[in-house]
Write a protein that holds these residues in place. Sequence first.
Motif: not given
Length: 562
Positions: A349, A335-338, A340-341
């Motif tokens: 995830c 949910r958090d793009p920051n 995902q890495c």
Amino acid sequence: MENLKKTIKETPPGRFGKFAAYSLLIGVGLGWMIFPIILDFILGKKLALIEGTDTRIIWKKLPPLVTKIYLFNITNSKEVQNGEIPVLDEIGPYCLLAYKEKIGLVDDEESDTVSYSQKSTWYWKSSPDCSQKLTGNEIIVQPNAFLLALLLKAKQDFPTPLLAVVNEALPAIYGKIKDIFLTAKARDLLFDGILINCTERNLLPRAICIAIKQNSKPLVQIAPNVYLFSYLGARNGTVEPYRYTVMRGVNNLLDIGRLVQIDGKTELPFWKGECNRLSGTDSTVFPPHRRQDNTSFTAYSSDLCRVIKGIYDGTDTYKGITGYKYRVTLGEGSRDPNQQCYCSKSSSCKKGILDADVCLGAPLVASFPHFFDASPELERGVTGLNPNKERHSTYAVLEPVSGVPLQARRRIQINIQLKTIRYVPITKKVKRTLCPLFWIEEGFDLDNNFVGMLQNQLLLGMTTMDAFKWCLIVIGSGLAGTSAYLYSKNKRKGLQKIGINQYDNEPNNTDISIIKVTNIDDILNCDDDVSDGTVTVVGAWSGPIKKRRLSRDSLLETGGLF
């Protein structure tokens, strides 16, 4: 008291106003301009990571950390082998003392940095918090972490048909394998080790052993091609393979402890994109002036090989000192793009878990104990967990002005994936689930000596400066109020004393006053209100005074004299 009242009554209101302005100006100037500069100077002298400061001494060699380890025993291993979910029984705590020491320190004056290596050593220790019945000889049944890690790694790296070849080679290393479980003593799992025999000369077992030696960090070699596997044994008393460089904070107070390099590189090699960017401190020291926000606690965790952040969780009091409490979260990559890495694959995830393969050298998964603050489905995959914020969260309490850690609890749980692996018969009926192996807690509590030092050398001075500042502000406010009150009182009476001539030849040395009256009734009915026996009214007027230079015998010319 009467003299004081008389003095206040006779003092012109304007004089109180001047004193009030001076007090307020000095109080505000000292409190919000001068004192902060003095405070930063003191903090810089006390907190900078240079030789001789108390902070450097503690930072270099932390006080022993009380460490508690809990193992999960599976009580229904046969049922799990046939597709049931694991039933867990938590065994512990096993108590130890952890000594964290920074060695090989090298200072660089030009860049204002210091570089070091980290060494960790654990010692068994009995504690009132630990069960006296536990000796380390308790028999624990767990998934065979080394075997499963080998199979999961092979599944990840090899073409699927080659897994049949790997399966054929396993008995030469492990002996006859009936299931995916291992029965061993607690101390063997934690430190002493499980024997891994790689002396087999056949090609396939030898190839697997070579891969094991190259990729597995938790091994200790005791003889040629003979190893011991344990969760912590390979790290005990050894130096970490990384070299850390942090700012000392001499040139910039807010840079204290900021991690700038690992092995001479400014980025991490473990993740993707922004997740490889270094930020925060090395997690053992923090800069001053912490705030009630979600950015004041940022640190690098060498156990997770990533930057972690703390969410502000209110204030807490430790031995009479108030601190800001920050609770660490692992985020949610889905949910958090920051975040995902940090996801090496879709399964990592989920909220509250982290793929630790790149950090630990084995396909393991890190989380908080009992899957606290993680996706609910993870807890439902096993039986026997009870996540609790107080017992299972990771947090730190920092004194906000100095940034000194007052109290901290670091808690991490290590898990392994159970699932069916094609061409490996012993996993044929195993249900897919994430199974906890153990969790560890390291506790830090600032000892009484440093608490006293913090209180006497910093907080007491801050309290004194604050008290002085507010005293001046209160005095100024009081004088301003007094001035306003006296001015208002004189105005209500309608009388303003504008001049006094004292005649030395008067027999009673009587003060002769000129009074301006704005209300004629005041002078007609004055009696004692205007004359108290020491002041004689000799003239009154209702119009403006025509200004002239007056001599001793001059008359005062007015307009509208009555």
